[in-house]
Design an enzyme around this catalytic site. Structure first.
Site, PDB file in Angstrom:
ATOM      1  N   TYR A 122       0.819  -1.211   0.000  1.00  0.00           N
ATOM      2  CA  TYR A 122       0.000   0.000   0.000  1.00  0.00           C
ATOM      3  C   TYR A 122       0.859   1.270   0.000  1.00  0.00           C
ATOM      4  CZ  TYR A 122      -4.254  -2.660   0.872  1.00  0.00           C
ATOM      5  OH  TYR A 122      -5.320  -3.514   0.758  1.00  0.00           O
ATOM      6  N   LYS A 125       4.079 -14.292   5.692  1.00  0.00           N
ATOM      7  CA  LYS A 125       4.534 -15.231   4.654  1.00  0.00           C
ATOM      8  C   LYS A 125       6.077 -15.177   4.650  1.00  0.00           C
ATOM      9  CE  LYS A 125       3.444 -17.910   1.052  1.00  0.00           C
ATOM     10  NZ  LYS A 125       2.622 -19.114   1.096  1.00  0.00           N
ATOM     11  N   ASP A 151      -1.529 -18.309   4.214  1.00  0.00           N
ATOM     12  CA  ASP A 151      -2.412 -19.244   3.487  1.00  0.00           C
ATOM     13  C   ASP A 151      -2.988 -20.293   4.428  1.00  0.00           C
ATOM     14  OD1 ASP A 151       0.305 -19.725   3.539  1.00  0.00           O
ATOM     15  OD2 ASP A 151       0.335 -21.012   1.779  1.00  0.00           O
ATOM     16  N   ASP A 174      -5.991  -6.814   5.074  1.00  0.00           N
ATOM     17  CA  ASP A 174      -7.145  -6.430   4.263  1.00  0.00           C
ATOM     18  C   ASP A 174      -7.930  -7.681   3.858  1.00  0.00           C
ATOM     19  OD1 ASP A 174      -8.801  -4.739   2.836  1.00  0.00           O
ATOM     20  OD2 ASP A 174      -7.607  -4.878   1.007  1.00  0.00           O
TER      21      ASP A 174
END
Ligand code: ATP
Length: 345
Positions: free
Chosen positions: A127, A174, A207, A231
């Site tokens: 972002y 991640k 995930d 988000d």
């Protein structure tokens, strides 16, 4: 005594309708404030050529607390998101998004006791808006993660968890693939965790987190994460507990806070009088708690719980037929009847 000033940005799409309903409910339960209405979104683009005009940003900074309706963000080209602009300009670094099961809300997860708070970093990551196109067939974006940015977000997350008597804080990341950026975030998370021995701290890859949120959502408590994962994961959590119409949010900075629903401006239903105002109303209740008015927040929250549990006056997104106005009147009625408080409508 002078009334407390609160900035109000109705926004566009369903924004003005749900803002109107929310302010009516707050006022009907005796909450007094001087609402300072500010412009942003599509209307502001037409008028000033800017979705988040500087005078709006300055006024929110000066007032310190704002209730904000959604503003439309076009995909691809078009203007920079008004939300992203405001969050960056006021350094609203922590985005807090609770998701919990409400009685009477049907869905595949209705029988699970979900009570999750997502604490999302709000100013960094992809972002940061650093994108470029070195070749007509290639576009690049830069993911920015900083040590101080990760640290203050994690500190906010642990601190909030402690204040609210939570048990566990989980970092979502991640770092197995993005070893430097997510690796740094995770390092800071565990450094901060050392100052909160009373809280269980662990981490999960994003995930796997999504999969487990769907199979065992009740196992999660507070999730602390970067901007983009936050988000996506918060929309997923909103879906678990009944959809975007119920998902509130708070953007917290050092000296300023902006309270807004997770959902967007819902142009498909704008102007039809059928939008669910609960997400913005719950955001306003987070604002009341931020201002120390816990008792009123509890009263209104209990009223919404009664209306949902009763199931007779639900909006379309929850499988009902009630209009925004009918829902508003019922929440006011239940708040008055159940809690013995002043009702004016
Ligand atoms: P953005 O990119 O700003 O998040 P979006 O179009 O992807 O916008 P939303 O505007 O949040 O997403 O809308 C997604 C869907 O949810 C739409 O079908 C919309 O009608 C529905 N929706 C969103 N908010 C509400 C609400 N408060 N009440 C009822 N339906 C809603």
């Amino acid at each position: 005594m002078a009334k407390r000033r609160i900035a109000v940005i109705p926004g566009d799409g369903i924004g003005p309708e749900i803002t109107d309903a929310t302010l009516s409910i707050l006022e009907a339960t005796g909450f007094e404030a001087e609402w300072v209405f500010l412009e942003a979104g599509l209307g502001a683009i037409e008028k000033y050529g800017d979705a988040m005009p500087q005078q709006t940003v300055d006024a929110v900074r000066e007032i310190g607390v704002a209730l904000k309706g959604p503003t439309t963000t076009p995909s691809g080209g078009g203007h920079v998101s008004a939300n992203v602009r405001l969050r960056k300009a006021l350094d609203l670094f922590a985005n807090v998004r609770p998701a919990h099961t409400l009685p009477g809300i049907k869905g595949p997860f209705a029988d699970k006791a979900i009570d999750i708070i997502i604490v999302r970093e709000n100013t960094e990551d992809l972002y940061a808006g650093i994108e470029f196109q070195p070749h007509p067939d290639m576009a690049q974006a830069i993911k920015v993660i900083t040590r101080p940015g990760s640290r203050r977000l994690c500190e906010y997350g642990f601190d909030m968890a402690k204040r609210q008597g939570r048990k566990r804080v989980t970092a979502v990341h991640k770092a197995n693939i993005m070893k430097m950026t997510d690796g740094m975030f995770l390092e800071e998370f565990y450094k901060v965790a050392k100052s909160y021995p009373e809280l269980q701290a662990d981490d999960i890859i994003v995930d796997n987190c999504c999969m487990q949120l769907v199979t065992r959502p009740e196992r999660f408590d507070v999730l602390v994460t970067e901007n983009l994962y936050g988000d996506i994961v918060s929309d997923l959590c909103a879906g678990l507990v009944g959809g975007l119409g119920l998902a509130p949010g708070a953007n917290i900075g050092k000296d300023c806070a902006v309270f807004e629903a997770v959902h967007g401006s819902a142009p498909d239903i704008a102007g039809k009088g059928v939008a669910n105002p609960t997400a913005l109303l719950f955001s306003a209740l987070m604002m009341l708690r931020y201002l120390g008015d816990n008792e009123r927040a509890d009263r209104i929250s209990n009223s919404v719980i009664r209306v949902c549990g009763d199931g007779k006056c639900l909006t379309m997104d929850l499988g009902g037929k009630a209009s925004t106005d009918e829902f508003k009147v019922e929440v006011i009625h239940q708040a008055g009847a159940g809690a013995g408080i002043r009702v004016e409508d």
